[in-house]
Motif scaffolding. Structure first.
Motif, PDB file in Angstrom:
ATOM      1  N   LEU A  17      -0.383  65.818 -50.166  1.00  0.00           N
ATOM      2  CA  LEU A  17      -1.247  65.219 -49.142  1.00  0.00           C
ATOM      3  C   LEU A  17      -2.679  65.104 -49.655  1.00  0.00           C
ATOM      4  O   LEU A  17      -3.342  64.071 -49.465  1.00  0.00           O
ATOM      5  CB  LEU A  17      -1.217  66.072 -47.876  1.00  0.00           C
ATOM      6  N   TRP A  20      -2.892  62.333 -52.609  1.00  0.00           N
ATOM      7  CA  TRP A  20      -2.716  60.954 -52.152  1.00  0.00           C
ATOM      8  C   TRP A  20      -3.792  60.542 -51.152  1.00  0.00           C
ATOM      9  O   TRP A  20      -4.151  59.359 -51.079  1.00  0.00           O
ATOM     10  CB  TRP A  20      -1.328  60.752 -51.568  1.00  0.00           C
ATOM     11  N   SER A  21      -4.337  61.494 -50.412  1.00  0.00           N
ATOM     12  CA  SER A  21      -5.440  61.138 -49.500  1.00  0.00           C
ATOM     13  C   SER A  21      -6.667  60.720 -50.291  1.00  0.00           C
ATOM     14  O   SER A  21      -7.404  59.813 -49.884  1.00  0.00           O
ATOM     15  CB  SER A  21      -5.772  62.316 -48.580  1.00  0.00           C
ATOM     16  N   ALA A  24      -6.005  57.333 -51.739  1.00  0.00           N
ATOM     17  CA  ALA A  24      -6.065  56.334 -50.668  1.00  0.00           C
ATOM     18  C   ALA A  24      -7.496  55.944 -50.327  1.00  0.00           C
ATOM     19  O   ALA A  24      -7.721  54.931 -49.651  1.00  0.00           O
ATOM     20  CB  ALA A  24      -5.363  56.871 -49.413  1.00  0.00           C
ATOM     21  N   ALA A 119      -7.730  57.585 -43.802  1.00  0.00           N
ATOM     22  CA  ALA A 119      -7.172  58.677 -44.616  1.00  0.00           C
ATOM     23  C   ALA A 119      -7.991  59.951 -44.474  1.00  0.00           C
ATOM     24  O   ALA A 119      -7.438  61.054 -44.432  1.00  0.00           O
ATOM     25  CB  ALA A 119      -7.091  58.241 -46.077  1.00  0.00           C
ATOM     26  N   ASN A 182      -2.505  53.679 -49.898  1.00  0.00           N
ATOM     27  CA  ASN A 182      -2.380  54.074 -48.497  1.00  0.00           C
ATOM     28  C   ASN A 182      -0.928  54.038 -48.016  1.00  0.00           C
ATOM     29  O   ASN A 182      -0.532  54.870 -47.200  1.00  0.00           O
ATOM     30  CB  ASN A 182      -3.262  53.187 -47.617  1.00  0.00           C
ATOM     31  N   PHE A 185       0.447  57.194 -49.284  1.00  0.00           N
ATOM     32  CA  PHE A 185      -0.052  58.289 -48.458  1.00  0.00           C
ATOM     33  C   PHE A 185       0.716  58.373 -47.144  1.00  0.00           C
ATOM     34  O   PHE A 185       1.044  59.472 -46.665  1.00  0.00           O
ATOM     35  CB  PHE A 185      -1.546  58.090 -48.208  1.00  0.00           C
TER      36      PHE A 185
END
Length: 414
Positions: A17, A20-21, A24, A119, A182, A185
């Motif tokens: 998390l 990828w955040s 993003a 995000a 995104n 994500f």
């Protein structure tokens, strides 16, 4: 020092998390650079490019609370997907826009900014669910540190793309990166079981739900973040002005990079320290670092030494990422669990306002007195930031002494 990071990695899905955040949000700095080059190519005017970028920024800041509120009330993965598609569509329209109708760009940019994928709101809302205090602190610290990397890598990669592909294709590439990151994500969010919002408490009949800003201490912490961004903006502009005075723009870029490297190092160290962060103390340290720049900048010291300035920036930068992470954690701890993303959305609005207020003030100081005055302005602004954050802590202690205390248990999931 590594124990909090080990606790962080022990939380299922949290590492993916976090990564990828950040990916993003990588498009943020890239969009501004590619779009600026594109509008300048259309109009041969940096002022008009600033107008378009301002519209994008205003749209992002104005819709921050609304997007956060939606993240609190609906499926976060679905919201990310829908907003990412709208954001992608807005950038594609700008890419395809003929230069002869450039005047439509501010409106399109504003609408694109309104649909910026939330995000930041979503991932920081997830952090508030971490029960282990040390793991939660490490998560905020790691996020602030990794986010610093986006400010270092985003402009460099985008500038390279502009040079190789041209501004139009570079903006198109940024749009694709934003969409893909995104969407990935959103997939990670669903796998982490975050496709359902936190249940909202049932209010008694006839009771109206108050604004999240009415939460004790929250508005003060948000205002402190506003002043923090003001100070950063003023020092940034002071460094840029120094490069211009020396007729060496590359010096400004190198000094800002040194500042960022110091911030990265400080963030990694602070995230592993035991105990809970003290945001007011960290803000005070940032202010001291800015004040230390005053004696070595023109016109106080002229000619000046870029090496000496770089050394002070590297040392002062150690407090930046820790301060940002402590402020973000403070806001997350103050917000009600079912409205955490909305509080982070308000943070986007406050910080956007801070940047907008700082630019003309720093410009006036630079025109009248030089870079040292802009650095002094940043140091003074940090006094207000520190006082507001300290006041936020005092208000919460008086109204709810244990409001932000949690049991130090390792959670089973985010």
């Amino acid at each position: 020092m590594l124990r909090p990071y080990r606790q962080l990695l022990a939380v299922p899905h949290l590492a993916s998390l976090l990564v990828w955040s950040v990916l993003a949000r990588l498009h943020g700095t890239g969009t501004s650079i590619a779009l600026t080059f594109l509008v300048v190519a259309w109009t041969d005017s940096y002022a008009l490019a600033g107008l378009v970028m301002g519209a994008l920024t205003v749209g992002n800041g104005a819709s921050g609370p609304w997007r956060g509120r939606m993240a609190d009330r609906t499926s976060a993965p679905r919201l990310i997907v829908i907003s990412a598609l709208c954001y992608f569509a807005g950038l594609v329209v700008l890419v395809a826009l003929p230069a002869s109708v450039w005047y439509a760009a501010p409106v399109i940019a504003f609408l694109t900014g309104l649909s910026t994928p939330p995000a930041t709101q979503v991932v920081r809302g997830a952090f508030t669910r971490i029960e282990n205090a040390q793991a939660r602190t490490a998560a905020y610290g790691a996020e602030a540190t990794l986010f610093e990397l986006t400010f270092m890598l985003g402009p460099v990669l985008t500038a390279f793309a502009v040079g190789v592909l041209g501004p139009r294709w570079a903006l198109g590439l940024v749009a694709v990166v934003a969409l893909v990151a995104n969407l990935a994500f959103a997939v990670v969010l669903r796998r982490a079981g975050m496709d359902k919002p936190v249940p909202r408490p049932v209010l008694p009949a006839g009771t109206r739900r108050r604004s999240v800003l009415a939460t004790p201490g929250l508005a003060l912490a948000l205002a402190a973040s506003l002043f923090l961004v003001m100070a950063f903006t003023m020092v940034d502009l002071a460094i840029v002005a120094l490069g211009r005075e020396l007729n060496m723009p590359t010096v400004a870029g190198a000094l800002i990079a040194v500042w960022a490297v110091g911030s990265l190092a400080g963030g990694l160290i602070a995230g592993g320290l035991p105990g809970q962060p003290r945001p007011a103390l960290r803000m005070a340290l940032v202010g001291v670092g800015m004040a230390a720049l005053i004696p070595v900048l023109p016109p106080v010291l002229d000619p000046t030494s870029p090496v000496l300035i770089g050394l002070i920036l590297a040392i002062g930068g150690l407090a930046i990422a820790p301060t940002i992470s402590a402020g973000n954690q403070r806001i997350g701890d103050l917000a009600p669990p079912d409205r955490a993303a909305e509080a982070v959305g308000w943070l986007a609005s406050f910080t956007t306002t801070g940047g907008a207020l700082a630019a003309p003030l720093a410009g006036w100081l630079l025109d009248r007195f030089g870079p040292a005055a802009a650095a002094a302005g940043g140091a003074v602004v940090m006094v207000f930031a520190t006082a507001l954050m300290a006041r936020s802590v005092t208000v919460v202690r008086r109204t709810a002494p244990a409001a932000d205390q949690r049991e130090p248990q390792v959670p089973k999931a985010v």
